[in-house]
Design a protein around this motif. Structure first.
Motif, short mmCIF file in Angstrom:
data_model
loop_
_atom_site.label_atom_id
_atom_site.label_comp_id
_atom_site.label_asym_id
_atom_site.label_seq_id
_atom_site.Cartn_x
_atom_site.Cartn_y
_atom_site.Cartn_z
N ALA A 111 7.75 -17.23 -1.24
CA ALA A 111 8.05 -17.26 -2.67
C ALA A 111 9.29 -18.11 -2.95
CB ALA A 111 8.26 -15.84 -3.19
N VAL A 112 9.17 -18.98 -3.96
CA VAL A 112 10.27 -19.83 -4.41
C VAL A 112 10.22 -19.93 -5.93
CG1 VAL A 112 10.39 -21.21 -2.29
CG2 VAL A 112 8.90 -21.95 -4.16
N THR A 113 11.33 -20.36 -6.51
CA THR A 113 11.33 -20.67 -7.94
C THR A 113 10.99 -22.14 -8.13
OG1 THR A 113 13.71 -21.15 -7.94
CG2 THR A 113 13.04 -18.89 -8.51
N LEU A 114 10.36 -22.43 -9.25
CA LEU A 114 10.04 -23.80 -9.64
C LEU A 114 11.02 -24.19 -10.73
CD1 LEU A 114 8.34 -26.37 -9.70
CD2 LEU A 114 6.73 -25.17 -11.21
N ASN A 115 11.93 -25.09 -10.41
CA ASN A 115 13.02 -25.43 -11.31
C ASN A 115 12.76 -26.74 -12.05
OD1 ASN A 115 15.29 -23.33 -10.55
ND2 ASN A 115 14.15 -23.87 -8.72
N PRO A 116 13.33 -26.87 -13.24
CA PRO A 116 13.04 -28.05 -14.07
C PRO A 116 13.60 -29.34 -13.48
CG PRO A 116 14.74 -26.69 -15.09
CD PRO A 116 14.25 -25.95 -13.88
N PRO A 117 13.12 -30.47 -14.00
CA PRO A 117 13.59 -31.77 -13.52
C PRO A 117 15.10 -31.95 -13.66
CG PRO A 117 11.66 -32.02 -14.92
CD PRO A 117 12.09 -30.59 -15.03
N THR A 118 15.64 -32.72 -12.73
CA THR A 118 17.05 -33.16 -12.79
C THR A 118 17.06 -34.66 -12.54
OG1 THR A 118 17.42 -32.90 -10.41
CG2 THR A 118 17.83 -30.95 -11.80
N ASP A 119 18.22 -35.29 -12.70
CA ASP A 119 18.31 -36.71 -12.40
C ASP A 119 17.88 -37.01 -10.97
OD1 ASP A 119 19.29 -37.09 -14.95
OD2 ASP A 119 21.38 -37.36 -14.33
N GLU A 120 18.25 -36.14 -10.04
CA GLU A 120 17.95 -36.34 -8.62
C GLU A 120 16.50 -36.00 -8.27
OE1 GLU A 120 22.14 -35.72 -9.42
OE2 GLU A 120 20.42 -34.43 -9.82
N ASN A 121 15.92 -35.08 -9.01
CA ASN A 121 14.55 -34.60 -8.76
C ASN A 121 13.77 -34.61 -10.07
OD1 ASN A 121 14.82 -33.75 -5.86
ND2 ASN A 121 16.41 -32.48 -6.77
N PRO A 122 13.27 -35.78 -10.48
CA PRO A 122 12.63 -35.90 -11.79
C PRO A 122 11.35 -35.07 -11.98
CG PRO A 122 12.47 -37.97 -10.55
CD PRO A 122 13.34 -37.05 -9.77
N ASP A 123 10.76 -34.59 -10.88
CA ASP A 123 9.59 -33.72 -10.99
C ASP A 123 9.94 -32.24 -10.82
OD1 ASP A 123 7.84 -35.87 -11.40
OD2 ASP A 123 7.68 -36.20 -9.24
N GLY A 124 11.22 -31.94 -10.68
CA GLY A 124 11.67 -30.58 -10.44
C GLY A 124 11.87 -30.33 -8.96
N TYR A 125 12.15 -29.09 -8.61
CA TYR A 125 12.39 -28.73 -7.22
C TYR A 125 12.16 -27.24 -7.03
CZ TYR A 125 16.91 -27.13 -9.02
OH TYR A 125 17.90 -26.49 -9.73
N HIS A 126 11.99 -26.84 -5.78
CA HIS A 126 11.85 -25.44 -5.41
C HIS A 126 13.16 -24.93 -4.85
CE1 HIS A 126 7.24 -26.01 -4.77
NE2 HIS A 126 7.50 -25.61 -5.99
N ARG A 127 13.42 -23.64 -5.07
CA ARG A 127 14.64 -23.02 -4.55
C ARG A 127 14.28 -21.60 -4.12
NH1 ARG A 127 20.14 -24.03 -4.85
NH2 ARG A 127 21.46 -22.22 -5.11
N LEU A 128 14.93 -21.15 -3.06
CA LEU A 128 14.72 -19.76 -2.64
C LEU A 128 15.18 -18.80 -3.73
CD1 LEU A 128 15.89 -19.69 1.09
CD2 LEU A 128 13.56 -19.88 0.21
N ILE A 129 14.63 -17.61 -3.70
CA ILE A 129 15.03 -16.56 -4.64
C ILE A 129 16.36 -15.97 -4.19
CG2 ILE A 129 14.39 -14.24 -5.43
CD1 ILE A 129 11.44 -15.25 -5.19
N GLY A 130 17.23 -15.70 -5.14
CA GLY A 130 18.53 -15.11 -4.85
C GLY A 130 19.54 -15.56 -5.87
N GLY A 131 20.81 -15.36 -5.54
CA GLY A 131 21.85 -15.75 -6.49
C GLY A 131 23.23 -15.47 -5.96
N GLY A 132 24.17 -15.52 -6.87
CA GLY A 132 25.58 -15.43 -6.53
C GLY A 132 26.03 -14.05 -6.10
#
Length: 151
Positions: free
Chosen positions: A25-46
């Motif tokens: 399981a990962v999150t699907l994050n919106p586009p950024t300048d570095e990743n114009p199609d978005g990116y995946h990130r592990l679940i979790g936080g600060g």
């Protein structure tokens, strides 16, 4: 909500394998300048001041997904140095493994961030050689493959 990236942040993140051990399981994050199609990130936080990283991952999964973690185990510490829209970031990630209960649905699953934003949750293949979106933190990829091989 703007995130202050002027200091190193401490995060707790989870490799949550699916029951079939072929996906996680990962999150699907919106586009950024570095990743114009978005990116995946592990679940979790600060990790919050006065909170252990163990307590942080349990809290984050409960708050964001309304789930618990079965078989929670600490794996490693991973350093993540990155850029988002040209702004540098630096994280120390305390990496865990475990199984989400309940597991996110196969489609249309979401989690709610602390700022109230809703982010899709998807199942990324462990063998992600044909996956077009990058996974962050990148240093977790060997850990994901190692866990999936332990059948």
């Amino acid at each position: 909500m703007s995130v202050d990236r002027s200091y190193i942040r401490v995060k707790a993140m989870l490799i949550a394998l699916h029951e079939d051990r072929d996906r996680h399981a990962v999150t699907l994050n919106p586009p950024t300048d570095e990743n114009p199609d978005g990116y995946h990130r592990l679940i979790g936080g600060g990790v919050e001041l006065g909170e252990t990283h163990h307590d942080a991952i349990v809290r984050e999964v409960d708050e964001e997904l309304g789930a618990t973690i079965q078989g929670l185990a600490y794996l490693a510490t991973v350093e993540n140095i990155f850029r988002i829209d040209g702004v540098p970031g630096h994280e120390i990630v305390l990496l865990y493994s475990g199984r989400l209960d309940p597991q996110p649905a196969g489609s249309n699953a979401t989690l709610t961030e602390s700022d109230g934003s809703v982010v899709p949750v998807v199942w990324r293949p462990v063998d992600d050689s044909s996956e077009s979106l990058p996974l962050y933190p990148a240093g977790v990829i060997p850990w994901i493959r190692h866990l999936a091989e332990r059948r």
